[in-house]
Design a protein around this motif. Structure first.
Motif, PDB file in Angstrom:
ATOM      1  N   GLY A 301       0.811  -1.224   0.000  1.00 16.41           N
ATOM      2  CA  GLY A 301       0.000   0.000   0.000  1.00 16.41           C
ATOM      3  C   GLY A 301       0.838   1.264   0.000  1.00 16.41           C
ATOM      4  O   GLY A 301       0.294   2.366  -0.109  1.00 16.41           O
ATOM      5  N   GLY A 302       2.171   1.110   0.121  1.00 14.81           N
ATOM      6  CA  GLY A 302       3.053   2.264   0.145  1.00 14.81           C
ATOM      7  C   GLY A 302       3.276   2.856  -1.244  1.00 14.81           C
ATOM      8  O   GLY A 302       2.938   2.244  -2.265  1.00 14.81           O
ATOM      9  N   TYR A 303       3.861   4.036  -1.280  1.00  7.32           N
ATOM     10  CA  TYR A 303       4.007   4.795  -2.521  1.00  7.32           C
ATOM     11  C   TYR A 303       5.485   4.990  -2.873  1.00  7.32           C
ATOM     12  O   TYR A 303       6.330   5.171  -1.990  1.00  7.32           O
ATOM     13  N   TRP A 304       5.768   4.967  -4.179  1.00  9.57           N
ATOM     14  CA  TRP A 304       7.101   5.308  -4.665  1.00  9.57           C
ATOM     15  C   TRP A 304       6.996   6.497  -5.597  1.00  9.57           C
ATOM     16  O   TRP A 304       6.215   6.491  -6.551  1.00  9.57           O
ATOM     17  N   VAL A 305       7.775   7.551  -5.308  1.00  5.03           N
ATOM     18  CA  VAL A 305       7.780   8.785  -6.083  1.00  5.03           C
ATOM     19  C   VAL A 305       9.095   8.884  -6.841  1.00  5.03           C
ATOM     20  O   VAL A 305      10.176   8.826  -6.240  1.00  5.03           O
ATOM     21  N   LEU A 306       9.013   9.047  -8.149  1.00  4.35           N
ATOM     22  CA  LEU A 306      10.191   9.268  -8.985  1.00  4.35           C
ATOM     23  C   LEU A 306      10.020  10.610  -9.682  1.00  4.35           C
ATOM     24  O   LEU A 306       9.088  10.811 -10.466  1.00  4.35           O
TER      25      LEU A 306
END
Length: 609
Positions: A301-306
């Motif tokens: 459920g976590g997010y990865w921002v690039l």
């Protein structure tokens, strides 16, 4: 027939019983008095601590305020001579033993191996005190420290030139000013975070812990703080001189680190969000090796921002001065790896792309298995210390795929790892009892050091964090705690600490910590020296504590009395002032406290001043 009940005999037995009971009472009274006198197996100073007034918990000879102390003593109260540690040469002012530049250059550059931890062998360790630079001062209190750092504390101007147009850092008189900009957010971190918050639930406590890879001077983490999100930032010690040092001087959590050949020192399923803002990490190489490592530490459920290259390459390839074919291929590999990891792209706007890791671990595993993916052994998910990073996917345990309570509710709630029985020997009841005990301990600390909550201390470290009870009980917007779980600890509890909404790291205290000198205001050492007895020299641990502690910083040791007597003797030669104190439950408890304050001194000075 003789009478079985003999009154005379009964009276005699009664008299004997009374004499025995009275004798035992006298014995234990004398034993207690003897221990309090300082001649028993207690400390010789504890009684003195209780003589000076009503508040017996306040050590009268220690001043926790910023000040310039007197000459350090070289003789213990018992008369025993102690080793006096001399200052190191001034060239070691910013010495980082396990990221030493000269040693780094002897290792391969492939996959950033040379920027990883390479600690000196025992015979090459420094046996001296790292000096502060001339003119060193106590950092500004938070939140002023977010925006200003005294030039004397980190006198390096290279970033002010190299990043001049990117709004990272500016030199103004005797201070550095941090406008809150960055390569990808020239209008400021606040506006950038607002963009992220339109997709990611940053404001409601769902996202609490974040990982910033290649953090620069950690402005992203600095501005997340007021939104109740705590970021663990890391960057290598490289050509961007002192970037992590600036982050810590600002009061932002950060360590020296890199995505290279070994696993990052964090547990699996730790972070609610991971972030890369033009961090120059080659995400697509080696079958998405580094994305798989992010996946390991990212919670379902976590997010990865690039943010930055290669996102929006069609528009920016000329400005980035890179062939569009290379950028297109780089993004293709990233998209391919994200799909394999079951990350759903939630947004791509401008140069910012955001993915979310699936909560449906079982369905994802089935898809990955059918695609022929390679899986890491589940039992190795948290076994990271000097372990090689492998191009395998870390499977998620369905028992942990549950929604955490929003922060701050999760701080004192039973964490999923405890509730599921994943931490051997720690039940929900044991966790709640530990939480209760640390509230009691921290209340005692507040009586001892009455400026603990004043903002005097910003960067705090717990060297043996256990279940994170110290940090949870101390929790305040005025400071943060780096919770260290030693690699030799009996229980691996760092995942529990992250599930409470706190941050931390694995570390072996026989080696140098991945930080610059003078980066912590307060250090808590609970049972550290008992834990490391026979594993490495106390001297090495104490000298490392001195290296990372700011001048006029404080230390709270909690340990067995025999251990603390030895520690107290050793720090007598380190320009520290200290006092031994009883446990908050009284002098008969064998566990004691040792409270210490590091004196102020700088390089080229032969004495404190």
């Amino acid at each position: 027939m003789a009478n079985k009940f003999n009154p005379g005999e009964n009276r005699t037995k009664s008299h004997v019983s009374i004499v025995i009971v009275a004798g035992l009472c006298c014995f234990f009274y004398l034993l207690g008095a003897w221990q309090r006198s300082g001649f028993g197996k207690g400390d010789t100073i504890a009684l003195e601590m209780t003589k000076n007034g009503e508040n017996c918990n306040v050590p009268s000879n220690l001043n926790f305020e910023t000040h310039h102390g007197g000459e350090a003593g070289v003789t213990e109260e018992s008369g025993t001579k102690v080793t006096v540690y001399k200052p190191c040469q001034s060239r070691y002012t910013d010495y980082t033993p396990c990221q030493d530049q000269a040693r780094a250059m002897t290792f391969p550059r492939e996959n950033m191996n040379y920027r990883e931890r390479h600690c000196p062998p025992q015979g090459e360790k420094l046996r001296c005190l790292i000096p502060a630079p001339g003119g060193y001062v106590t950092p500004f209190p938070w939140p002023k420290s977010r925006d200003y750092v005294p030039y004397a504390n980190a006198p390096y101007k290279s970033l002010t030139v190299e990043k001049a147009i990117q709004n990272w850092i500016q030199y103004e008189g005797n201070v550095f000013r941090f406008p809150g900009g960055g390569t990808q957010f020239p209008q400021g971190a606040d506006k950038y975070i607002d963009q992220l918050a339109s997709v990611i639930p940053i404001e409601d406590g769902t996202v609490r812990t974040a990982l910033d890879t290649g953090c620069g001077v950690a402005s992203w983490g600095a501005y997340l703080w007021k939104r109740n999100v705590i970021a663990m930032s890391f960057a290598p010690r490289d050509s961007h001189e002192a970037q992590v040092q600036f982050a810590l001087e600002r009061g932002v959590p950060a360590v020296i680190g890199v995505l290279g050949t070994i696993r990052t020192p964090y547990p699996s399923r730790a972070f609610d969000m991971a972030h890369c803002s033009r961090c120059l990490i080659p995400w697509g190489i080696n079958d998405g090796l580094y994305m798989k490592e992010v996946d390991r530490v990212l919670r379902p459920g976590g997010y990865w921002v690039l943010s930055g290259p290669p996102i929006n390459w069609k528009t920016n390839f000329k400005a980035w001065q890179r062939p569009k074919e290379d950028l297109e291929e780089e993004q293709r590999k990233i998209e391919e790896a994200a799909k394999l990891l079951c990350w759903e792209k939630k947004s791509e706007k401008g140069e910012i792309a955001i993915w979310q890791k699936t909560m449906d671990s079982a369905s994802c595993y089935a898809k990955q298995e059918s695609s022929g993916a390679t899986f890491c052994p589940f039992e190795d998910a948290d076994d990271v210390w000097y372990k090689k990073m492998e191009a395998c996917i870390t499977p998620n345990n369905n028992a942990h795929t549950v929604e955490l309570k929003p922060f701050p509710e999760r701080l004192h709630a039973v964490p999923p790892r405890i509730a599921s029985g994943s931490v051997s020997g720690v039940s929900a009841d044991a966790f709640l009892e530990d939480d209760k005990q640390w509230k009691k301990h921290v209340n005692a600390y507040r009586k001892i050091n009455q400026i603990l909550d004043s903002g005097r201390y910003r960067n705090i470290m717990d060297m043996n964090a256990g279940l994170g009870g110290f940090a949870a009980a101390l929790h305040s917007p005025k400071f943060w705690v780096m919770n260290v779980v030693p690699t030799v600890a009996k229980k691996n509890t760092l995942g529990v600490i992250y599930e409470r909404g706190l941050i931390g790291i694995y570390h072996d205290w026989c080696e140098g910590f991945s930080t610059y000198p003078r980066t912590y205001d307060l250090i808590h050492a609970n049972g550290v020296f008992s834990l490391y007895k026979g594993k490495c020299e106390f001297e090495d641990i104490l000298l490392e504590m001195d290296r990372i502690l700011r001048p006029e910083g404080a230390v709270i040791f909690r340990d067995e009395v025999d251990v603390l007597v030895k520690v107290k003797q050793m720090i007598g030669g380190m320009r520290w002032e200290s006092k031994m104190m009883d446990h908050e439950d009284g002098p008969l408890v064998p566990e004691k406290l040792l409270i210490a304050v590091k004196q102020y001194w700088v390089g080229n000075s032969t004495s404190t001043h």
